[in-house]
Design a protein around this motif. Structure first.
Motif, PDB file in Angstrom:
ATOM      1  N   LYS A 227       0.829  -1.206   0.000  1.00 27.93           N
ATOM      2  CA  LYS A 227       0.000   0.000   0.000  1.00 27.93           C
ATOM      3  C   LYS A 227       0.864   1.256   0.000  1.00 27.93           C
ATOM      4  O   LYS A 227       0.584   2.223  -0.713  1.00 27.93           O
ATOM      5  N   GLU A 228       1.932   1.225   0.778  1.00 29.64           N
ATOM      6  CA  GLU A 228       2.824   2.392   0.837  1.00 29.64           C
ATOM      7  C   GLU A 228       3.579   2.588  -0.470  1.00 29.64           C
ATOM      8  O   GLU A 228       3.760   3.715  -0.934  1.00 29.64           O
ATOM      9  N   LEU A 229       4.010   1.483  -1.076  1.00 28.00           N
ATOM     10  CA  LEU A 229       4.702   1.595  -2.359  1.00 28.00           C
ATOM     11  C   LEU A 229       3.813   2.243  -3.419  1.00 28.00           C
ATOM     12  O   LEU A 229       4.285   2.978  -4.283  1.00 28.00           O
ATOM     13  N   MET A 230       2.493   1.974  -3.310  1.00 29.32           N
ATOM     14  CA  MET A 230       1.554   2.515  -4.297  1.00 29.32           C
ATOM     15  C   MET A 230       0.984   3.875  -3.896  1.00 29.32           C
ATOM     16  O   MET A 230       0.136   4.416  -4.584  1.00 29.32           O
ATOM     17  N   SER A 231       1.454   4.415  -2.776  1.00 29.94           N
ATOM     18  CA  SER A 231       1.030   5.766  -2.372  1.00 29.94           C
ATOM     19  C   SER A 231       2.251   6.664  -2.324  1.00 29.94           C
ATOM     20  O   SER A 231       2.654   7.221  -3.351  1.00 29.94           O
ATOM     21  N   SER A 232       2.873   6.760  -1.170  1.00 34.18           N
ATOM     22  CA  SER A 232       4.034   7.641  -1.042  1.00 34.18           C
ATOM     23  C   SER A 232       5.218   7.145  -1.864  1.00 34.18           C
ATOM     24  O   SER A 232       6.095   7.936  -2.235  1.00 34.18           O
ATOM     25  N   GLY A 233       5.251   5.828  -2.170  1.00 37.85           N
ATOM     26  CA  GLY A 233       6.357   5.294  -2.960  1.00 37.85           C
ATOM     27  C   GLY A 233       6.287   5.633  -4.436  1.00 37.85           C
ATOM     28  O   GLY A 233       7.290   5.534  -5.157  1.00 37.85           O
TER      29      GLY A 233
END
Length: 236
Positions: free
Chosen positions: A16-22
């Protein structure tokens, strides 16, 4: 030094983080995952060992990784066949299937027949989000994977294994031990039960992300998207 692993909950949060802030899209992550799997297959089963590859795909992201891997394997000169009995209606998976159809990669609904005429199997049925019982039509497929003598490369997790605890104590998958495991992004706790050849495919992970989730990014070589690491019962 023990290999650091991340739980299923942490793996979901990491994605999820990779696809948001990442800044990554799910398309990118699936492409990188499938590319990593295809390279691992090339390392352990080069074309001179047999070009026929059976890719068994589940209905979720793990299956999508398998579809991408099949495309890359086709371009490497292999002859992949895809078993994808529960096709997703999601546009992304439909596009991945169309890419394979345009390359004349065959899809089959007859797993036993496909299994009898292949040289290597890619298990992309269930990944780190799997829990509960194996549902139709996959019990018979996983049983066939348990019984075959052919080499199998599993994507992120041997299908039917619990991400934390490894193979089930009994029933479907309890004796399933693939020859190769490709851990995507970072290894999961089940690797402590795995005794085959273990690769990690997570070259795209930023050091700050790895630090936050407390895992190591291994040293990758050249242009490889995978790196082989020791397993508990296997020293390189």
């Amino acid at each position: 030094m023990a290999l650091k692993t991340i739980s299923a909950k942490a793996a979901a949060a990491l994605d999820k983080e990779l696809m948001s802030s990442g800044g990554f899209s799910i398309d990118q992550l699936m492409e990188l995952a499938g590319l990593s799997v295809s390279q691992a297959v090339y390392h352990v089963h080069p074309p001179n060992k047999g070009r026929r590859i059976l890719v068994a795909c589940g209905p979720g992201n793990n299956g999508g990784d398998g579809l991408v891997a099949a495309r890359h394997l086709c371009h490497y000169g292999y002859q992949p066949t895809v078993y994808y009995p529960k096709r997703s209606k999601n546009e992304l998976y439909q596009r991945l299937s169309k890419q394979l159809e345009d390359l004349n990669v065959p899809f089959t609904d007859d797993f036993p027949t496909a299994l009898s005429s292949t040289d290597h199997i890619v298990d992309a049925i269930f990944g780190f989000s799997f829990s509960g019982e194996v549902r139709e039509p996959f019990p018979a497929v996983i049983q066939a994977l348990e019984e075959t003598k052919l080499p199998i490369t599993s994507v992120d997790a041997p299908s039917s294994w619990n991400i934390e605890d490894g193979p089930p104590g009994s029933g479907v998958g309890s004796t399933f031990h693939p020859a190769v495991l490709v851990s995507l992004t970072a290894p999961k706790p089940l690797v402590k039960h795995f005794r085959g050849r273990h690769f990690i495919g997570g070259r795209f992970v930023a050091p700050s992300i790895a630090l936050k989730y407390d895992f190591d990014v291994p040293q990758y070589s050249g242009i490889d998207q995978v790196v082989e690491v020791p397993t508990s019962g296997n020293k390189l």
